[in-house]
Design an enzyme around this catalytic site. Sequence first.
Site, short mmCIF file in Angstrom:
data_model
loop_
_atom_site.label_atom_id
_atom_site.label_comp_id
_atom_site.label_asym_id
_atom_site.label_seq_id
_atom_site.Cartn_x
_atom_site.Cartn_y
_atom_site.Cartn_z
N GLU A 1 51.37 44.40 43.28
CA GLU A 1 49.96 44.12 43.56
C GLU A 1 49.16 44.07 42.26
O GLU A 1 48.32 43.18 42.08
CB GLU A 1 49.38 45.19 44.49
CG GLU A 1 47.91 44.93 44.81
CD GLU A 1 47.30 46.02 45.69
OE1 GLU A 1 46.16 45.82 46.13
OE2 GLU A 1 47.95 47.05 45.92
N GLU B 1 40.53 53.22 35.57
CA GLU B 1 40.60 54.56 34.98
C GLU B 1 41.94 55.22 35.33
O GLU B 1 42.57 55.86 34.47
CB GLU B 1 39.44 55.42 35.47
CG GLU B 1 38.07 55.01 34.93
CD GLU B 1 37.51 53.76 35.59
OE1 GLU B 1 36.57 53.16 35.05
OE2 GLU B 1 38.03 53.37 36.67
#
Length: 403
Positions: free
Chosen positions: A248, A390
Amino acid sequence: MDLNFTAEEEAFRTDVLDFLRDKLPRRLADKVQGGRRLTRDDMAEWHAILHAQGWLANHWPQQYGGPGWNAVQKFIFENECALAGAPRVVPFGVNMLGPVLIKYGSEVQKRHWLPRILDGSDWWCQGYSEPGAGSDLAAVNTTAVRGSDAQGEYYLVNGQKTWTTLGHFANMIFCLVRSATDVRKQEGISFLLIDMNTPGVEVRPIVTLDGEHEVNEVFFTDVRVPVENLVGEENKGWTYAKYLLTYERTNIAGVGFSVAAFRRLGKIAAQQQRNGRPLADDPSFAARMARVEIDLENMQTTNLRVIAAVAGGGVPGAESSMLKIRGTEIRQEISSLTRRAMGPYAQPFIEAALHDEHYAGEPIGPDEAASAASQYFNNRKLSIFGGSNEIQKNIISKMILGL
């Protein structure tokens, strides 16, 4: 790595270009290049065209319906499709579930589900994120309790998934569910395939900032799922989830689509005027475009390395996280620059113009302006889904630096 294509690879590119010229409907390409919204039928049409050609699942092994391409051929195909304005293949079945089933599914599951992914019998969506379980995906709380009766063994599923992209089109969903609570949270997750038409499944729309109904909430209330729809082993779903996410994240990078978007940006910048001269000649704007171009060239090289690793039997590791970070940042910057290039025309857009290629109303500004703001807002999500950037930086630090 030599990035110059061989004669054989250039011949393959010619074959791809011939296919796109002959088989890609102009109507679909115009929609994509004009930033108009694709319907379910539009996406299914391109899926069927690629399947008929045998080029749909171009990263699957040949024994399961793949074309047997190497890494460079796949790279060429995806880039030329993007430049031609071909729709993106809906990724959930072909690019996400398919590789998981090929690696971890039973032979019965492969024989049943893989052909249905290819021929479009099933439209899959992804049941990963939940309220409170987004970046911390291992915190999923949707439960699956195993039971049995005269009809056989089953799981009873209860819970909620959110941000389910195109779930309102899907008839199947692959889900992470909590099947054990007395172990570490990563060790109590299973991977289930659920029929969306099962009693107890409810889909509710989420309308996003750009006015689009692309994502949904999915609720499960005592949904009965046959045990044979468990992929792999019970409580081993975290392993399969991580494997799926590498595909993905690589797909989210969207290298080919960034190349196509950057070329369009270059044309816009050359046409738009600022203070009596082309925007492309403005030092500040030109510097930002140059920075994007450099980053894009670097990302293409990294993308080839990742694809080569997969083609050689490996699994993309930290590289997929790197691609996800840089790819999403580049796509966001290109959409931001496009919106800036449109100036005041980027703000107002006519909703009908984004849906209907036969819209006959008066356009607002240049053709590229209609979708500039919509695409800018929609692309804000890119750095969050598939694992926020992050979190990707944490993954890179652990895998490469051992921190």
